[in-house]
Design a protein around this motif. Structure first.
Motif, PDB file in Angstrom:
ATOM      1  N   MET A   1       0.844  -1.173   0.000  1.00 29.51           N
ATOM      2  CA  MET A   1       0.000   0.000   0.000  1.00 29.51           C
ATOM      3  C   MET A   1       0.897   1.247   0.000  1.00 29.51           C
ATOM      4  O   MET A   1       1.931   1.261   0.665  1.00 29.51           O
ATOM      5  CB  MET A   1      -0.890   0.006   1.228  1.00 29.51           C
ATOM      6  CG  MET A   1      -1.765  -1.249   1.443  1.00 29.51           C
ATOM      7  SD  MET A   1      -3.010  -1.616   0.196  1.00 29.51           S
ATOM      8  CE  MET A   1      -3.944  -0.154   0.105  1.00 29.51           C
TER       9      MET A   1
ATOM     10  N   VAL B   1       2.758   4.188   3.237  1.00 29.78           N
ATOM     11  CA  VAL B   1       2.835   3.486   4.518  1.00 29.78           C
ATOM     12  C   VAL B   1       4.178   3.746   5.172  1.00 29.78           C
ATOM     13  O   VAL B   1       5.222   3.680   4.526  1.00 29.78           O
ATOM     14  CB  VAL B   1       2.613   1.964   4.338  1.00 29.78           C
ATOM     15  CG1 VAL B   1       2.884   1.210   5.636  1.00 29.78           C
ATOM     16  CG2 VAL B   1       1.203   1.687   3.846  1.00 29.78           C
TER      17      VAL B   1
ATOM     18  N   VAL C   1      -0.629   5.214   7.881  1.00 29.80           N
ATOM     19  CA  VAL C   1      -0.791   5.986   6.656  1.00 29.80           C
ATOM     20  C   VAL C   1      -1.196   7.395   7.110  1.00 29.80           C
ATOM     21  O   VAL C   1      -2.120   7.551   7.894  1.00 29.80           O
ATOM     22  CB  VAL C   1      -1.830   5.366   5.686  1.00 29.80           C
ATOM     23  CG1 VAL C   1      -3.192   5.202   6.325  1.00 29.80           C
ATOM     24  CG2 VAL C   1      -1.912   6.182   4.405  1.00 29.80           C
TER      25      VAL C   1
ATOM     26  N   TRP D   1      -6.225  -0.055   5.615  1.00 30.20           N
ATOM     27  CA  TRP D   1      -5.542   1.123   5.061  1.00 30.20           C
ATOM     28  C   TRP D   1      -6.569   2.162   4.610  1.00 30.20           C
ATOM     29  O   TRP D   1      -6.446   3.348   4.937  1.00 30.20           O
ATOM     30  CB  TRP D   1      -4.647   0.689   3.901  1.00 30.20           C
ATOM     31  CG  TRP D   1      -3.823   1.772   3.299  1.00 30.20           C
ATOM     32  CD1 TRP D   1      -2.564   2.143   3.656  1.00 30.20           C
ATOM     33  CD2 TRP D   1      -4.187   2.624   2.202  1.00 30.20           C
ATOM     34  NE1 TRP D   1      -2.134   3.173   2.851  1.00 30.20           N
ATOM     35  CE2 TRP D   1      -3.103   3.484   1.953  1.00 30.20           C
ATOM     36  CE3 TRP D   1      -5.322   2.735   1.407  1.00 30.20           C
ATOM     37  CZ2 TRP D   1      -3.130   4.453   0.958  1.00 30.20           C
ATOM     38  CZ3 TRP D   1      -5.350   3.699   0.406  1.00 30.20           C
ATOM     39  CH2 TRP D   1      -4.263   4.544   0.188  1.00 30.20           C
TER      40      TRP D   1
END
Length: 122
Positions: A1, A4, A18, A102
């Motif tokens: 992702m 991060v 995040v 996320w």
């Protein structure tokens, strides 16, 4: 992702963030998560943020699922999962769990960009 970062909490456990918001972290053994047979504290609990209370309930409602919560997490938009039970999830289920965690913590701009580049299947 994307975007991060990893910080380290107590016991040098990783905390994935995040935009400086945690979305997954590894807990130290705590008295609220124990083996019901031995009373030993679980040493492998991972916390995943979820989007809503409905999402949380959907994951923990089935007592045979690997997801659970404790009273400590009442009102907290997260579910718990023991690392020792990760094998009960498919790779796709785990990827979705991580992505959803996320997305629940990313900024709207970052979440929109991610979803445009990775549209949900189905």
């Amino acid at each position: 992702m994307p975007y991060v970062t990893v910080e380290y909490g107590g016991g040098d456990n990783p905390v994935y963030q995040v935009g400086r918001k945690s979305f997954i972290f590894f807990r130290n053994p705590r008295p609220d998560a124990v083996d019901p047979d031995t009373g030993e504290r679980y040493a492998d609990v991972i916390v995943f943020w979820v989007e809503s209370e409905a999402d949380k309930q959907a994951l923990i409602r089935d007592e045979t699922s690997p997801f659970f919560t404790t009273a400590h997490f009442n009102g907290h938009l997260s579910v718990l999962l023991r690392a020792g039970r990760l094998g009960e999830l498919t790779r796709g289920e785990l990827a979705e769990l991580i992505q959803d965690a996320w997305l629940s913590r990313a900024s709207a701009r970052r979440a929109d960009a991610w979803l445009k580049a990775h549209p949900p299947a189905g």
